[in-house]
Design a protein around this motif. Structure first.
Motif: not given
Length: 380
Positions: A71-76, A78-86, A129-136
């Motif tokens: 699910a996080l990869a989708v937000h990456v 789409e630009g909602a998360l400004p960092f990569a995830v595994p 980056c923390l704010a972006a995660l908390h805004e999901l």
């Protein structure tokens, strides 16, 4: 608990990803109570990471983490998360049950907080980056089957941890009273819960070119108090960097202001000592217990004369000259017999009467160095 050599983990990588030809092990290499991790290099020069659970509970957490990562990869993307995830590339079944995950190693090196500087650079990027995660949306975590807490449920969890630590008799009275007061202050616990990483540390935040490039290890993710993700920075980051982190975080979440966020982050950081104490007690490790007791005693000394967590100094705003009428309009005089019902409850000083230009010229000069009563001038 089954621990494996790096070579055994490399063999799991070969089994997990068809055609993967592993030629060497590389960093990262780490072992915690829950997971064993190693990096491997393939014949094409590509780097991979093997993440292997060490017990059944960790295996269950890994399965929920895999669902969350998708699910996080989708937000990456789409630009909602400004960092990569595994992004898992494959899995290898374990003889004792469960499976290990293999993914391509992400760009960047682990964050080094000692090299973090103030200003709009990496410190501010951490806040964003923390704010972006908390805004999901909370459903991102909820749909993955990970824990979901509301504000009061999280408060009760913290209270239970404090009660358990208190029963050991190792928590100083001053510290215990400080924690209990904060947990009973309802003002601190009025906030909207958010997706939370839950296990942020330097090794879980990767940095490249002065920016956060990736965040890893989401096995402790949940919906809860965003202060959890800020607590480690508040406790370990250089003090001169905190303003940049806090300001960038607040600017990225303007519609979700949380007045007591940093107060709860401070509490979360202090409660980490209670968790460390209980870890020592539950594992019968006297060395950990002694270490926790020493840190609790240091904390008691540090907060001996400190204000309670969440304390706010009263703010008095005196009447400001720029707010006075300047057009010479008549201002009604106060009725001495008034019962006070029509008085401005925010007024803090009696305003001087307005004078005409001629009256100003005729009036004797007054010293600007004295207040209305001839004493020192009043200050806000």
């Amino acid at each position: 608990m089954t621990r494996r050599t790096p070579l055994a983990l490399a063999a799991l990588a070969t089994a997990a990803v068809p055609g993967l030809d592993v030629v060497a092990t590389r960093s990262p290499q780490s072992t915690t109570a829950d997971f064993q991790v190693t990096g491997v290099l393939d014949s094409g020069g590509r780097h991979w990471v093997v993440r292997c659970p060490l017990h059944a509970s960790a295996g269950a957490s890994l399965e929920a983490e895999v669902a969350l990562l998708a699910a996080l990869a989708v937000h990456v993307r789409e630009g909602a998360l400004p960092f990569a995830v595994p992004e898992p590339a494959g899995f290898a079944a374990l003889p004792e049950g469960g499976r290990a995950m293999v993914y391509r190693q992400l760009r960047g090196r682990p964050l080094d907080l000692e090299r973090l500087g103030p200003g709009p650079g990496l410190a501010a990027d951490l806040g964003r980056c923390l704010a972006a995660l908390h805004e999901l949306p909370a459903r991102v975590v909820e749909d993955a089957g990970l824990p979901v807490y509301d504000a009061d449920e999280y408060r009760k969890r913290c209270l239970a941890e404090v009660d358990a630590a208190a029963r050991t008799g190792h928590v100083p009275t001053a510290v215990l009273a400080r924690w209990e007061r904060a947990l009973e202050d309802v003002a601190l616990w009025r906030f909207r819960t958010t997706p939370v990483h839950g296990d942020l540390a330097e090794e879980h935040v990767l940095v490249q070119d002065g920016e956060v490039s990736a965040v890893i290890s989401f096995s402790e993710a949940h919906v809860g108090d965003p202060a959890v993700d800020l607590a480690w920075l508040l406790a370990t980051a250089p003090e001169e960097c905190l303003d940049a982190i806090e300001e960038a975080y607040a600017l990225a979440r303007p519609e979700n202001a949380d007045t007591y966020l940093l107060d709860r982050a401070q509490l979360v950081g202090e409660l980490a000592l209670a968790r460390w104490l209980m870890h020592g007690v539950n594992t019968s490790n006297e060395q950990i217990v002694a270490d926790a007791v020493h840190m609790l005693e240091d904390l008691a000394e540090q907060v001996r004369d400190a204000e309670p967590i969440g304390h706010r100094e009263p703010v008095v705003v005196p009447g400001r000259p720029e707010d006075w009428a300047e057009d010479g309009d008549d201002v009604p005089e106060e009725d001495p017999a008034s019962d006070g019902e029509d008085l401005d409850p925010n007024a803090t000083a009696e305003l001087p009467s307005l004078r005409t230009d001629q009256q100003e010229q005729d009036a004797p000069a007054e010293s600007q160095e004295t207040g209305p009563d001839g004493g020192e001038p009043s200050r806000a």
